[in-house]
Scaffold this motif. Structure first.
Motif, PDB file in Angstrom:
ATOM      1  N   VAL A 397       0.831  -1.209   0.000  1.00 24.65           N
ATOM      2  CA  VAL A 397       0.000   0.000   0.000  1.00 24.65           C
ATOM      3  C   VAL A 397       0.865   1.259   0.000  1.00 24.65           C
ATOM      4  N   ARG A 398       2.162   1.101   0.208  1.00 19.16           N
ATOM      5  CA  ARG A 398       3.046   2.259   0.252  1.00 19.16           C
ATOM      6  C   ARG A 398       3.243   2.843  -1.149  1.00 19.16           C
ATOM      7  N   GLN A 399       3.387   4.160  -1.189  1.00 19.49           N
ATOM      8  CA  GLN A 399       3.644   4.840  -2.449  1.00 19.49           C
ATOM      9  C   GLN A 399       5.129   4.774  -2.779  1.00 19.49           C
ATOM     10  N   PRO A 400       5.486   4.371  -3.989  1.00 23.11           N
ATOM     11  CA  PRO A 400       6.905   4.361  -4.355  1.00 23.11           C
ATOM     12  C   PRO A 400       7.481   5.780  -4.320  1.00 23.11           C
ATOM     13  N   ARG A 582       8.696 -23.124   2.082  1.00 19.17           N
ATOM     14  CA  ARG A 582       7.938 -22.512   3.168  1.00 19.17           C
ATOM     15  C   ARG A 582       7.355 -21.199   2.681  1.00 19.17           C
ATOM     16  N   GLN A 583       6.205 -20.864   3.224  1.00 22.83           N
ATOM     17  CA  GLN A 583       5.501 -19.657   2.824  1.00 22.83           C
ATOM     18  C   GLN A 583       5.614 -18.598   3.917  1.00 22.83           C
ATOM     19  N   LEU A 584       5.770 -17.349   3.491  1.00 23.35           N
ATOM     20  CA  LEU A 584       5.805 -16.223   4.408  1.00 23.35           C
ATOM     21  C   LEU A 584       4.731 -15.219   4.014  1.00 23.35           C
ATOM     22  N   ILE A 585       4.015 -14.741   5.005  1.00 27.50           N
ATOM     23  CA  ILE A 585       3.042 -13.679   4.763  1.00 27.50           C
ATOM     24  C   ILE A 585       3.787 -12.373   4.548  1.00 27.50           C
ATOM     25  N   VAL A 586       3.390 -11.644   3.534  1.00 22.88           N
ATOM     26  CA  VAL A 586       3.975 -10.334   3.255  1.00 22.88           C
ATOM     27  C   VAL A 586       2.985  -9.274   3.735  1.00 22.88           C
ATOM     28  N   ARG A 587       3.444  -8.381   4.620  1.00 22.36           N
ATOM     29  CA  ARG A 587       2.552  -7.363   5.154  1.00 22.36           C
ATOM     30  C   ARG A 587       2.053  -6.434   4.055  1.00 22.36           C
ATOM     31  N   PRO A 588       0.832  -5.948   4.176  1.00 21.69           N
ATOM     32  CA  PRO A 588       0.312  -5.022   3.160  1.00 21.69           C
ATOM     33  C   PRO A 588       1.130  -3.740   3.049  1.00 21.69           C
ATOM     34  N   ASP A 589       1.787  -3.328   4.165  1.00 22.33           N
ATOM     35  CA  ASP A 589       2.585  -2.100   4.157  1.00 22.33           C
ATOM     36  C   ASP A 589       4.075  -2.388   4.030  1.00 22.33           C
ATOM     37  N   VAL A 590       4.401  -3.501   3.390  1.00 21.66           N
ATOM     38  CA  VAL A 590       5.799  -3.878   3.222  1.00 21.66           C
ATOM     39  C   VAL A 590       6.553  -2.800   2.432  1.00 21.66           C
ATOM     40  N   PHE A 591       7.796  -2.561   2.824  1.00 24.30           N
ATOM     41  CA  PHE A 591       8.684  -1.728   2.016  1.00 24.30           C
ATOM     42  C   PHE A 591       9.203  -2.632   0.892  1.00 24.30           C
ATOM     43  N   ILE A 625       8.270  -7.419   6.390  1.00 20.02           N
ATOM     44  CA  ILE A 625       8.018  -5.989   6.457  1.00 20.02           C
ATOM     45  C   ILE A 625       8.932  -5.207   5.522  1.00 20.02           C
ATOM     46  N   TYR A 626      10.044  -5.851   5.124  1.00 18.43           N
ATOM     47  CA  TYR A 626      10.985  -5.221   4.189  1.00 18.43           C
ATOM     48  C   TYR A 626      11.425  -6.283   3.198  1.00 18.43           C
ATOM     49  N   LEU A 627      11.372  -5.938   1.882  1.00 21.38           N
ATOM     50  CA  LEU A 627      11.649  -6.958   0.864  1.00 21.38           C
ATOM     51  C   LEU A 627      12.371  -6.348  -0.327  1.00 21.38           C
ATOM     52  N   GLU A 628      13.529  -6.924  -0.647  1.00 21.71           N
ATOM     53  CA  GLU A 628      14.269  -6.574  -1.858  1.00 21.71           C
ATOM     54  C   GLU A 628      14.258  -7.783  -2.792  1.00 21.71           C
ATOM     55  N   ILE A 629      13.990  -7.527  -4.059  1.00 22.64           N
ATOM     56  CA  ILE A 629      13.873  -8.613  -5.040  1.00 22.64           C
ATOM     57  C   ILE A 629      14.920  -8.425  -6.129  1.00 22.64           C
ATOM     58  N   GLU A 630      15.730  -9.466  -6.332  1.00 20.73           N
ATOM     59  CA  GLU A 630      16.666  -9.478  -7.455  1.00 20.73           C
ATOM     60  C   GLU A 630      16.077 -10.404  -8.516  1.00 20.73           C
ATOM     61  N   PRO A 631      15.752  -9.887  -9.702  1.00 19.77           N
ATOM     62  CA  PRO A 631      15.043 -10.694 -10.706  1.00 19.77           C
ATOM     63  C   PRO A 631      15.811 -11.960 -11.078  1.00 19.77           C
ATOM     64  N   THR A 632      15.039 -12.986 -11.418  1.00 19.73           N
ATOM     65  CA  THR A 632      15.631 -14.230 -11.883  1.00 19.73           C
ATOM     66  C   THR A 632      16.187 -14.069 -13.289  1.00 19.73           C
ATOM     67  N   GLU A 633      17.209 -14.833 -13.587  1.00 24.48           N
ATOM     68  CA  GLU A 633      17.752 -14.851 -14.946  1.00 24.48           C
ATOM     69  C   GLU A 633      17.100 -15.936 -15.783  1.00 24.48           C
ATOM     70  N   THR A 634      16.310 -16.783 -15.145  1.00 23.55           N
ATOM     71  CA  THR A 634      15.647 -17.865 -15.876  1.00 23.55           C
ATOM     72  C   THR A 634      14.399 -17.333 -16.561  1.00 23.55           C
ATOM     73  N   PRO A 635      13.895 -18.040 -17.581  1.00 26.92           N
ATOM     74  CA  PRO A 635      12.701 -17.573 -18.299  1.00 26.92           C
ATOM     75  C   PRO A 635      11.501 -17.426 -17.379  1.00 26.92           C
ATOM     76  N   THR A 636      10.618 -16.527 -17.738  1.00 18.62           N
ATOM     77  CA  THR A 636       9.434 -16.242 -16.921  1.00 18.62           C
ATOM     78  C   THR A 636       8.160 -16.794 -17.533  1.00 18.62           C
ATOM     79  N   SER A 637       8.258 -17.508 -18.644  1.00 23.92           N
ATOM     80  CA  SER A 637       7.070 -18.083 -19.266  1.00 23.92           C
ATOM     81  C   SER A 637       6.506 -19.168 -18.369  1.00 23.92           C
TER      82      SER A 637
END
Length: 773
Positions: A397-400, A582-591, A625-637
Motif C-alpha cells: 500500500v506504500r507509495q513508491p 515454506r511460505q511467508l506472509i507479506v505485510r500489506p505495508d511492506v517496504f 516488512i521489508y523486501l528486496e527482489i533481485e530478478p531471476t535470470e531464468t525464463p518467466t514463461s
C-alpha cells in the motif's frame, strides 16, 4: 484391425469415423471406444496372471473359458493339423477277378453291405472292400465280428491315417490370402461354417497360440487370437509379466512367428495410465488439460498401427502408458471430470500433439511435422501482457518514491530499512524535496535516540539548533566518543589540518575540535563546493548519510535474510528450503524494492515467478516488512519450472558431421552449419549444411533428431581454428518437438488459476471442446 474382443464395437468405430462423426459440424461417437495398445511385438513367451480366483479366456466366435487357474504362460508353435485314423475292411489275396466278383456278390446278398472289387498293383491279386469306413477301432471290431458270424471270417481290418486340417486352419489360410499388408497371423475374423477342404488350400506356415496352465482347461492351443481377463477386472486387473493393466490382454501370432501382445482397454481406463505418465505435476487443471489432449489424440490415432494389429504404442511414439501401477488420485480425478471431452476443429478430433517444454513459445506444425494444421499454430507460453504475472504479484500500500535526483536513490532503501528498525518516517512518499528539507525536531529526537540506544548513551536534548553542524557535532561527540576525546587528543595543528576547507572559519571555536574529529573519522562530509555550511541545518539526505556512515563503521547495518523464491501463491512469498518450501506472509505495508540494472527501486508491486533472490526482514510476528527482489535470470514463461528450460550442448565438428550424415547423404567434409530459416517461435525450421559436396538442407523435426538435441529452439556458437570450425555449441530452450500443448506450460498456467478448458484452447488455436460420448 483386429477384432475388439471386449465388445462388437469395431465396426461402429469404423462407421463413425467414415460417416456422421466426421460431417464437419458435430463429432459424436455414442459410446466409449476401445483402444488397442501394442505392449509387445516380438515375444517368444509371456506370463499372464491375476490375483483373482481365475483367468477368463476369450477368442472370436467362442464362448468364454474359465481357466480354473490364475496363471498361464503363452507361447507360439508351428501348427500341427490333427491326424485321424479310419478303419476299412478287406478280403485279400484273391487270385482271379471271377473269384473276387463272385465273393463280392455273395457278401452283398448275405450281409446287405457294399462290396467293391479292386486289384492290388503290388502283387496283381484281387481285393474285395466290404462296407463303409469306421471311425473307431471298437466299431471296426464289432463290424468284423458280424461279418464272421455270416461266414466271412477272413475279413481283415486295415488302418488308414489321414491329416485333416481344422476349420480354423482353413479359415485362417483364407484370411491370410486376403489380408494385404497385415502382419497378424492369428484368426481374428468370423469363422464361416466350412466343409472339410482339400489340404492344399491350407497355408503351410501357420502357427498357433499355446496356452499352458495348471488346470486341464487351461492347457490348449488355438489358431485364433486369445484374450485374457480377470473374473472381476476392476478389482483384480490382469497382469502381463507381473505388470497390471486394465481391460484385457490379447495375444496373437505375428508375421515374424512370435507373439504380439495387446492391451484392449476402454479409452477412459487407458487414460488413467496415460495422464500420470505424461504429466504428473501436481495441478488438477493441468492434468485435466492433459486428459483432454490424450483422449483426443487417442481417438484421432485409432488404427495408426492397424497392420500390426493395434492402435498405438505405450511409448513417446504414441503416448506414454504405464498401466495400473502409475495411476494416481489426481490423475484419476482429472480423467473422470473430463470424461468423453475431446478437442475438435471443424467437427473433427484434432491430432492433439503436446510437448514437454516449449521454451516460451510453441511452433507452427508445418515447421516441425511438414503438415500445416490450422489448430497447431505457434503461441506464447504465457497469458497476454501483464495478466500473465497477476497470480504471482506481491503488492504494497506504500507509495513508491518519486525522485529526479539519482543521488537520493540509495537513501530510499536506507530510510526504509531504518524505518523497520525503529527510525521515524514522517512521509507517505519519499521525494527529492523531502530529502532536501531539514528534519523536524521530532525526527531528530527519534533518530538521535536510536543512535544513543545503539551506543548505550543517554538520550540527548534536541532543539531547533540540533540539525546544524556545530550543535550536532557536540551531541555526536557525546554519543560516539568518550567525553573530552576531541579536545584532549587533537592539537590545534590537528584541528586546523582537518578543517582546511573554505568556510571553516565560520565554525565556533568551542566546536572546532568536535567537528574536526568527526571529519577525521569520516562521519561528517563536505558539500560539493568544499564547504560545510556550519550555520545551516543538515538536510534529511545529509543526516541519513551520516547515520549510514555510523552504521557502517560500527557494523550495525541490519542483516537481511536471503533466500531463493518459488512462484508466489495468493500474495504469499514462497521460499525454497532444501527439497521443501515454506511460505511467508507479506505485510500489506511492506517496504518493497526491485532491482533494475544495478540499482534497487521502490515499487508498488512485483511478480515472484520463481528463481528470484530475495533479501528480507520480518516483524515480530514473522511477516515480511521489508523486501528486496533481485530478478531471476531464468525464463518467466509458464513452463519455467521445467528442467529443460535452458540447456547447452557442445559438439566437435566431427561429431556434428557424424550425426548429420545419418540423415543427410553426401555431405562430404563438413565445413559449416547455419540456421537458414526460423519459424514463429524462432526455432530452426531449416538448417544449411555446407560441405565439400555442396550445400544440403535439413528441415523440420529432423533437425532435432539428427543433432540429438533436446529441442530445435537454439542458437549456434562456433569455435574456429583459423577459418575452420572446430566445435559447435548449441544454446537452447525447451525439450520435445515444440508443437501443441506445452505440458510444463499447462502446469504453470494452472498454478496461475487458469482452468483446463482455457489451457486447452490457449495451445490449440480455434478449437471447440465436445463431449464425444
Amino acid at each position: 484391425m483386429i477384432q475388439r474382443t471386449l465388445s462388437g464395437f469395431t465396426m461402429f468405430i469404423m462407421l463413425a469415423i467414415s460417416a456422421s462423426a466426421w460431417d464437419g459440424v458435430h463429432f459424436y461417437l455414442g459410446e466409449e471406444p476401445l483402444i488397442r495398445i501394442g505392449l509387445s511385438t516380438n515375444s517368444s513367451s509371456v506370463s499372464i496372471t491375476t490375483s483373482d480366483s481365475s483367468l477368463v479366456a476369450f477368442s472370436p466366435d467362442e464362448p468364454s473359458r474359465m481357466l480354473a487357474t490364475n496363471k498361464v504362460s503363452v507361447s507360439a508353435r508351428t501348427y500341427k493339423p490333427p491326424v485321424i485314423e479310419n478303419y476299412r475292411f478287406e478280403i485279400q489275396d484273391i487270385v482271379t477277378a471271377t473269384e473276387a466278383n463272385d465273393l463280392a456278390k455273395e457278401i452283398r446278398e448275405e450281409t446287405g453291405e457294399t462290396a467293391l472289387v479292386s486289384i492290388n498293383p503290388a502283387d496283381n491279386k484281387w481285393i474285395v472292400w466290404v462296407g463303409n469306413v469306421k471311425d473307431t477301432i471298437e466299431e471296426a471290431d464289432a463290424f468284423k465280428a458280424s461279418l464272421a458270424e455270416k461266414g466271412f471270417a477272413d475279413v481283415v481290418i486295415v488302418t488308414e491315417k489321414k491329416v485333416v486340417p481344422s476349420d480354423d486352419a482353413v479359415a485362417l489360410s483364407r484370411q491370410l490370402r486376403t489380408a494385404g499388408k497385415s502382419e497378424v497371423r492369428s484368426l481374428v475374423r468370423t469363422t464361416a461354417a466350412a466343409n472339410p477342404a482339400a489340404a492344399d488350400i491350407v497355408n503351410a506356415n501357420l502357427r498357433e497360440v499355446i496356452v499352458n496352465g495348471t488346470s486341464d482347461v487351461s492347457r490348449y492351443s488355438s489358431l485364433k487370437s486369445v484374450s485374457f481377463g480377470s473374473f472381476n477386472e476392476r478389482a483384480n486387473p490382469v497382469r502381463l509379466n507381473g505388470k497390471a493393466y486394465r481391460g484385457k490382454i490379447e495375444v496373437f501370432v505375428n508375421s515374424r512367428g512370435s507373439l504380439t501382445v495387446v492391451n484392449v482397454v476402454p479409452l477412459e481406463e487407458y487414460l488413467l495410465g496415460v495422464v500420470p505418465s505424461e504429466l504428473s505435476l501436481p495441478q488438477l487443471e493441468a492434468q485435466k488439460a492433459q486428459a483432454v489432449a490424450a483422449r483426443t489424440y487417442a481417438i484421432a490415432n485409432i488404427n495408426t498401427y492397424g497392420k500390426k494389429g493395434f492402435d498405438m504404442l505405450p511409448t513417446v511414439w504414441s503416448q506414454v502408458y504405464k498401466g495400473v501401477s502409475i495411476e494416481t488420485k489426481m490423475g484419476t480425478q482429472a480423467v473422470r471430470e473430463t470424461q468423453g471431452i475431446v478437442a475438435t476443429h471443424n467437427g473433427k478430433p484434432i491430432n492433439a500433439y503436446y510437448t514437454s517444454t516449449c521454451g516460451g513459445r510453441t511452433e507452427n506444425s508445418e515447421n516441425v511435422f511438414d503438415v500445416a494444421e490450422p489448430y497447431l499454430r505457434g503461441v506464447e507460453c504465457s497469458l497476454e501482457g501483464h495478466k500473465h504475472f497477476e497470480p504471482f504479484l506481491i503488492k504494497t500500500v506504500r507509495q513508491p518514491a518519486k525522485l529526479r535526483d539519482e543521488g537520493n536513490l540509495g537513501l530510499v532503501r536506507l530510510m526504509s530499512l531504518l524505518a523497520v528498525n525503529g527510525f521515524s518516517l514522517t512521509t507517505g512518499q519519499m521525494t527529492d524535496n523531502w530529502f532536501e528539507d531539514a528534519p523536524g525536531d521530532g525526527e531528530m529526537s527519534n533518530w538521535l535516540n536510536q543512535l544513543a540506544t545503539k551506543l548505550g548513551r543517554a538520550f540527548p536534548n534536541v532543539n531547533k539548533q540540533t540539525a546544524k553542524p556545530a550543535e550536532l557535532a557536540r551531541i555526536l561527540n557525546g554519543l560516539i566518543y568518550t567525553p573530552g576525546t576531541a579536545d584532549t587528543l587533537l592539537s590545534d595543528s590537528d584541528v586546523n589540518y582537518h578543517l582546511s576547507f573554505d568556510d571553516a572559519e565560520e565554525i565556533p571555536k568551542d566546536r572546532r575540535a568536535d567537528i574536526a574529529i568527526l571529519m577525521r573519522d569520516g562521519y561528517f562530509t563536505l558539500l560539493p563546493d568544499l564547504t560545510l555550511k556550519p550555520n545551516k541545518p543538515f538536510t534529511r539526505a545529509k543526516m541519513l548519510r551520516l547515520i549510514r556512515q555510523i552504521y557502517e563503521k560500527k557494523k550495525w547495518t541490519p542483516n537481511l535474510q536471503s533466500a531463493t523464491t518459488k512462484a508466489a501463491v495468493d500474495g504469499k512469498m514462497v521460499l525454497k528450503s532444501g527439497k521443501s518450501e515454506r511460505q511467508l506472509i507479506v505485510r500489506p505495508d511492506v517496504f518493497l524494492f526491485r532491482k533494475f540494472g544495478g540499482d534497487f527501486y521502490s515499487i508498488k508491486e512485483a511478480a515472484l515467478v520463481g528463481g528470484e533472490t530475495v533479501n528480507y526482514q520480518t516483524d515480530a510476528a514473522g511477516s515480511v516488512i521489508y523486501l528486496e527482489i533481485e530478478p531471476t535470470e531464468t525464463p518467466t514463461s509458464a513452463e519455467n519450472m521445467s528442467p529443460f528450460t535452458n540447456w547447452t550442448t557442445s559438439l566437435s565438428a566431427s561429431a556434428v558431421q557424424s550425426r548429420l550424415s545419418r540423415y543427410v547423404r553426401g555431405i562430404g567434409t563438413l565445413y559449416d552449419v547455419n540456421i537458414k530459416r526460423k519459424g514463429y517461435s524462432r526455432r530452426a525450421a531449416e538448417i544449411e549444411i555446407i560441405g565439400s559436396n555442396g550445400v544440403k538442407i535439413l528441415k523440420g523435426g529432423k533437425i532435432r533428431s539428427a543433432l540429438r538435441l533436446n529441442e530445435q529452439l537454439f542458437v549456434i556458437n562456433k569455435r574456429y581454428s583459423g577459418s575452420q570450425v572446430t566445435s559447435y555449441t548449441f544454446t537452447g530452450r525447451g525439450g520435445g518437438h515444440g508443437v501443441g500443448m506445452c505440458q510444463y506450460g499447462a502446469y504453470g498456467l494452472a498454478k496461475m488459476g487458469v482452468k483446463y478448458d482455457a489451457i486447452v484452447k490457449h495451445y490449440y488455436t480455434g478449437i471447440d471442446l465436445t463431449r464425444a460420448y
